[in-house]
Write an enzyme that holds these catalytic residues in place. Structure first.
Site, PDB file in Angstrom:
ATOM      1  N   HIS A 114      12.127  13.361 156.258  1.00  0.00           N
ATOM      2  CA  HIS A 114      11.225  12.199 156.317  1.00  0.00           C
ATOM      3  C   HIS A 114      11.125  11.608 157.722  1.00  0.00           C
ATOM      4  O   HIS A 114      10.631  10.485 157.894  1.00  0.00           O
ATOM      5  CB  HIS A 114      11.681  11.122 155.314  1.00  0.00           C
ATOM      6  CG  HIS A 114      11.488  11.531 153.899  1.00  0.00           C
ATOM      7  ND1 HIS A 114      12.101  10.892 152.838  1.00  0.00           N
ATOM      8  CD2 HIS A 114      10.762  12.533 153.347  1.00  0.00           C
ATOM      9  CE1 HIS A 114      11.746  11.494 151.708  1.00  0.00           C
ATOM     10  NE2 HIS A 114      10.941  12.483 151.984  1.00  0.00           N
ATOM     11  N   CYS A 141       2.335   7.016 176.113  1.00  0.00           N
ATOM     12  CA  CYS A 141       3.075   8.244 175.763  1.00  0.00           C
ATOM     13  C   CYS A 141       3.603   8.860 177.045  1.00  0.00           C
ATOM     14  O   CYS A 141       2.827   9.070 177.992  1.00  0.00           O
ATOM     15  CB  CYS A 141       2.147   9.234 175.064  1.00  0.00           C
ATOM     16  SG  CYS A 141       2.830  10.901 174.949  1.00  0.00           S
ATOM     17  N   GLY A 180      23.889   9.843 147.145  1.00  0.00           N
ATOM     18  CA  GLY A 180      23.330   8.560 147.547  1.00  0.00           C
ATOM     19  C   GLY A 180      21.829   8.479 147.494  1.00  0.00           C
ATOM     20  O   GLY A 180      21.186   7.899 148.370  1.00  0.00           O
ATOM     21  N   SER A 182      18.372   7.834 144.709  1.00  0.00           N
ATOM     22  CA  SER A 182      17.940   7.383 143.373  1.00  0.00           C
ATOM     23  C   SER A 182      17.053   8.413 142.695  1.00  0.00           C
ATOM     24  O   SER A 182      16.717   8.264 141.519  1.00  0.00           O
ATOM     25  CB  SER A 182      17.160   6.074 143.513  1.00  0.00           C
ATOM     26  OG  SER A 182      16.017   6.294 144.339  1.00  0.00           O
ATOM     27  N   ASN A 206      27.039   9.724 143.478  1.00  0.00           N
ATOM     28  CA  ASN A 206      26.219   8.525 143.637  1.00  0.00           C
ATOM     29  C   ASN A 206      26.957   7.325 143.053  1.00  0.00           C
ATOM     30  O   ASN A 206      27.862   7.499 142.231  1.00  0.00           O
ATOM     31  CB  ASN A 206      24.893   8.745 142.886  1.00  0.00           C
ATOM     32  CG  ASN A 206      23.731   8.004 143.536  1.00  0.00           C
ATOM     33  OD1 ASN A 206      23.533   8.076 144.739  1.00  0.00           O
ATOM     34  ND2 ASN A 206      22.995   7.259 142.728  1.00  0.00           N
ATOM     35  N   LEU A 207      26.542   6.141 143.475  1.00  0.00           N
ATOM     36  CA  LEU A 207      27.208   4.925 142.970  1.00  0.00           C
ATOM     37  C   LEU A 207      27.007   4.813 141.462  1.00  0.00           C
ATOM     38  O   LEU A 207      27.885   4.357 140.737  1.00  0.00           O
ATOM     39  CB  LEU A 207      26.583   3.696 143.662  1.00  0.00           C
ATOM     40  CG  LEU A 207      27.381   2.400 143.711  1.00  0.00           C
ATOM     41  CD1 LEU A 207      28.737   2.621 144.369  1.00  0.00           C
ATOM     42  CD2 LEU A 207      26.587   1.318 144.445  1.00  0.00           C
TER      43      LEU A 207
HETATM   44  C1  BV8 Z   1       3.887  13.865 149.604  1.00  0.00           C
HETATM   45  C2  BV8 Z   1      10.373   7.354 155.270  1.00  0.00           C
HETATM   46  C3  BV8 Z   1       2.173  15.522 149.694  1.00  0.00           C
HETATM   47  C4  BV8 Z   1       9.825   5.971 155.366  1.00  0.00           C
HETATM   48  C5  BV8 Z   1      10.120   7.896 152.923  1.00  0.00           C
HETATM   49  C6  BV8 Z   1       5.176  13.687 142.139  1.00  0.00           C
HETATM   50  C7  BV8 Z   1       5.323  12.745 141.168  1.00  0.00           C
HETATM   51  C8  BV8 Z   1       5.090  11.377 141.490  1.00  0.00           C
HETATM   52  C9  BV8 Z   1       4.739  10.954 142.786  1.00  0.00           C
HETATM   53  C10 BV8 Z   1       4.598  11.912 143.737  1.00  0.00           C
HETATM   54  C11 BV8 Z   1       4.802  13.265 143.421  1.00  0.00           C
HETATM   55  N1  BV8 Z   1       4.606  13.951 144.565  1.00  0.00           N
HETATM   56  C12 BV8 Z   1       4.280  13.091 145.569  1.00  0.00           C
HETATM   57  C13 BV8 Z   1       4.259  11.833 145.090  1.00  0.00           C
HETATM   58  C14 BV8 Z   1       3.968  10.621 145.859  1.00  0.00           C
HETATM   59  C15 BV8 Z   1       5.171  10.094 146.660  1.00  0.00           C
HETATM   60  C16 BV8 Z   1       6.263   9.668 145.719  1.00  0.00           C
HETATM   61  O1  BV8 Z   1       7.220  10.377 145.479  1.00  0.00           O
HETATM   62  N2  BV8 Z   1       6.102   8.435 145.216  1.00  0.00           N
HETATM   63  C17 BV8 Z   1       7.179   7.871 144.364  1.00  0.00           C
HETATM   64  C18 BV8 Z   1       7.435   6.448 144.800  1.00  0.00           C
HETATM   65  C19 BV8 Z   1       6.813   7.992 142.930  1.00  0.00           C
HETATM   66  N3  BV8 Z   1       5.674  11.091 147.596  1.00  0.00           N
HETATM   67  C20 BV8 Z   1       5.056  11.182 148.806  1.00  0.00           C
HETATM   68  O2  BV8 Z   1       4.123  10.508 149.154  1.00  0.00           O
HETATM   69  C21 BV8 Z   1       5.638  12.212 149.759  1.00  0.00           C
HETATM   70  N4  BV8 Z   1       4.598  13.000 150.344  1.00  0.00           N
HETATM   71  O3  BV8 Z   1       4.068  14.000 148.414  1.00  0.00           O
HETATM   72  O4  BV8 Z   1       2.989  14.591 150.380  1.00  0.00           O
HETATM   73  C22 BV8 Z   1       2.913  16.804 149.407  1.00  0.00           C
HETATM   74  C23 BV8 Z   1       4.242  17.060 149.683  1.00  0.00           C
HETATM   75  C24 BV8 Z   1       4.839  18.306 149.403  1.00  0.00           C
HETATM   76  C25 BV8 Z   1       4.173  19.251 148.803  1.00  0.00           C
HETATM   77  C26 BV8 Z   1       2.851  18.957 148.516  1.00  0.00           C
HETATM   78  C27 BV8 Z   1       2.241  17.752 148.817  1.00  0.00           C
HETATM   79  C28 BV8 Z   1       6.316  11.544 150.971  1.00  0.00           C
HETATM   80  C29 BV8 Z   1       7.500  10.793 150.566  1.00  0.00           C
HETATM   81  C30 BV8 Z   1       8.265  10.306 151.803  1.00  0.00           C
HETATM   82  C31 BV8 Z   1       7.993   8.851 152.075  1.00  0.00           C
HETATM   83  N5  BV8 Z   1       8.885   8.359 153.134  1.00  0.00           N
HETATM   84  N6  BV8 Z   1      10.931   7.503 153.945  1.00  0.00           N
HETATM   85  C32 BV8 Z   1      10.880   4.961 155.662  1.00  0.00           C
HETATM   86  O5  BV8 Z   1      12.070   5.266 155.583  1.00  0.00           O
HETATM   87  O6  BV8 Z   1      10.461   3.854 155.968  1.00  0.00           O
HETATM   88  S1  BV8 Z   1      10.727   7.833 151.309  1.00  0.00           S
HETATM   89  C33 BV8 Z   1      12.098   6.766 151.393  1.00  0.00           C
HETATM   90  O7  BV8 Z   1      12.257   6.285 150.096  1.00  0.00           O
HETATM   91  C34 BV8 Z   1      13.396   7.450 151.748  1.00  0.00           C
HETATM   92  O8  BV8 Z   1      13.278   8.393 152.753  1.00  0.00           O
HETATM   93  C35 BV8 Z   1      13.785   8.062 150.415  1.00  0.00           C
HETATM   94  O9  BV8 Z   1      13.131   9.278 150.239  1.00  0.00           O
HETATM   95  C36 BV8 Z   1      13.242   7.061 149.440  1.00  0.00           C
HETATM   96  C37 BV8 Z   1      14.321   6.114 149.075  1.00  0.00           C
HETATM   97  O10 BV8 Z   1      15.099   6.729 148.167  1.00  0.00           O
HETATM   98  P1  BV8 Z   1      16.703   6.780 148.366  1.00  0.00           P
HETATM   99  O11 BV8 Z   1      17.029   7.282 149.718  1.00  0.00           O
HETATM  100  O12 BV8 Z   1      17.194   7.476 147.185  1.00  0.00           O
HETATM  101  O13 BV8 Z   1      17.125   5.227 148.359  1.00  0.00           O
HETATM  102  P2  BV8 Z   1      17.154   4.230 147.098  1.00  0.00           P
HETATM  103  O14 BV8 Z   1      17.376   2.889 147.662  1.00  0.00           O
HETATM  104  O15 BV8 Z   1      15.989   4.472 146.209  1.00  0.00           O
HETATM  105  O16 BV8 Z   1      18.458   4.683 146.269  1.00  0.00           O
HETATM  106  C38 BV8 Z   1      19.721   4.573 146.863  1.00  0.00           C
HETATM  107  C39 BV8 Z   1      20.689   5.248 145.893  1.00  0.00           C
HETATM  108  O17 BV8 Z   1      21.986   5.226 146.491  1.00  0.00           O
HETATM  109  C40 BV8 Z   1      20.785   4.531 144.545  1.00  0.00           C
HETATM  110  O18 BV8 Z   1      20.805   5.506 143.504  1.00  0.00           O
HETATM  111  C41 BV8 Z   1      22.139   3.796 144.619  1.00  0.00           C
HETATM  112  O19 BV8 Z   1      22.790   3.784 143.385  1.00  0.00           O
HETATM  113  C42 BV8 Z   1      22.915   4.689 145.577  1.00  0.00           C
HETATM  114  N7  BV8 Z   1      23.909   3.952 146.377  1.00  0.00           N
HETATM  115  C43 BV8 Z   1      23.800   2.710 146.907  1.00  0.00           C
HETATM  116  N8  BV8 Z   1      24.920   2.410 147.613  1.00  0.00           N
HETATM  117  C44 BV8 Z   1      25.741   3.522 147.531  1.00  0.00           C
HETATM  118  C45 BV8 Z   1      25.070   4.512 146.759  1.00  0.00           C
HETATM  119  N9  BV8 Z   1      25.617   5.710 146.492  1.00  0.00           N
HETATM  120  C46 BV8 Z   1      26.864   5.957 147.001  1.00  0.00           C
HETATM  121  N10 BV8 Z   1      27.553   5.054 147.773  1.00  0.00           N
HETATM  122  C47 BV8 Z   1      27.031   3.838 148.036  1.00  0.00           C
HETATM  123  N11 BV8 Z   1      27.723   2.967 148.774  1.00  0.00           N
END
Ligand code: BV8
Length: 239
Positions: A114, A141, A180, A182, A206-207
């Site tokens: 990403h 740039c 780590g 979701s 994961n947590l």
């Molecule tokens: C795309 C950069 C075309 C930005 C990010 C299929 C189905 C549904 C939707 C889609 C689909 N395919 C595509 C989509 C659309 C979309 C998508 O998935 N939408 C979601 C919301 C439904 N995806 C896209 O748009 C992607 N692009 O599809 O392009 C394509 C691609 C391939 C092939 C063909 C076509 C692009 C997605 C990337 C977006 N950019 N990041 C930035 O950082 O600002 S995503 C960003 O959010 C992160 O990078 C990461 O991916 C996501 C966050 O998730 P996590 O990292 O898991 O964080 P989160 O807070 O959610 O969870 C934390 C976890 O850690 C929790 O479970 C918690 O319990 C745990 N935790 C917390 N503390 C601890 C811990 N675990 C252990 N120890 C601890 N201490």
């Protein structure tokens, strides 16, 4: 875990949480303070570039004050020592995180699917350049001189980086480990199913259970700085 040669590891914001970097979906997470569609989409950047640049300037500055934690260190150690234990064996680390804590911990076979905060991407000459300073004042740039730099971040609706390398390593994996994350964002969240399809063992560290926890053979829940070093030690001691 016997006859494991190639390990693929996917990490998310949870691995950097204990380094003081906000996760996205947890309470007080980034997405609580900002609507994804306001700050992490190409449309948002076109509509209000100042808001988006300020959001990433804040995060780019913040990560430079943080340190890798024991989970980052354990993954770097596993990568460095795995081939000694399993000649020809590989550890591929794919991260959704845009911070540089895996890099600073010493991970090398690392894919930032990403993007990275500490790079800027010129939309005029397509160069990616190392960048630590703000982008809000639209600096030129360094490669082409045009003030067309944007964060080198994959926004929603944009294609993640190096998907061919990721699917290539997935095809060779004997063990897929998710740490780590979701499991809310695709295509990253779909990798575990790809791993199962090719017969790899699947493990979630994961947590709490993630949205994809049903796809894992095994899950160990707890803070990354505890469960990851214990698992890495187990792998290196042939457990
Ligand atoms: C795309 C950069 C075309 C930005 C990010 C299929 C189905 C549904 C939707 C889609 C689909 N395919 C595509 C989509 C659309 C979309 C998508 O998935 N939408 C979601 C919301 C439904 N995806 C896209 O748009 C992607 N692009 O599809 O392009 C394509 C691609 C391939 C092939 C063909 C076509 C692009 C997605 C990337 C977006 N950019 N990041 C930035 O950082 O600002 S995503 C960003 O959010 C992160 O990078 C990461 O991916 C996501 C966050 O998730 P996590 O990292 O898991 O964080 P989160 O807070 O959610 O969870 C934390 C976890 O850690 C929790 O479970 C918690 O319990 C745990 N935790 C917390 N503390 C601890 C811990 N675990 C252990 N120890 C601890 N201490």
């Amino acid at each position: 875990m016997t006859n494991i040669r190639n390990i693929m590891i996917l990490t998310g914001a949870g691995v950097s949480a204990e380094s003081g970097i906000d996760t996205f979906r947890d309470s007080g997470g980034l997405w609580e303070k900002h609507r994804v569609e306001d700050v992490a989409t190409p449309e948002a950047f076109a509509r209000d570039p100042e808001l988006v640049l300020r959001f990433y300037d804040m995060r780019r500055a913040a990560i430079q004050t943080k340190q890798p934690n024991a989970a980052h260190a354990a993954l770097a150690r596993l990568e460095a020592e795995w081939a000694k234990r399993v000649p020809g064996g590989t550890v591929t680390l794919v991260t959704q995180n845009v911070d540089d804590l895996h890099d600073r911990a010493g991970s090398r076979n690392l894919i930032h699917m990403h993007g990275e905060h500490l790079n800027a991407w010129c939309t005029a000459c397509d160069e990616r350049v190392p960048w630590r300073a703000p982008l809000l004042d639209r600096p030129a740039c360094p490669a082409c001189g045009v003030p067309a730099l944007r964060p080198d971040i994959v926004w929603f609706g944009e294609m993640p980086y190096r998907m061919e390398d990721i699917y290539g390593a997935l095809r060779e994996a004997d063990l897929f480990v998710s740490i780590g994350t979701s499991g809310a964002v695709y295509p990253a969240a779909g990798l575990v199913r790809g791993a199962r399809d090719i017969g790899a063992r699947t493990l979630e560290l994961n947590l709490e259970p993630s949205q994809g926890s049903a796809w894992f053979d095994e899950a160990r829940h707890g803070p990354a700085t505890q469960v990851v070093p214990a698992w890495a030690e187990e792998m290196l001691s042939g457990g």
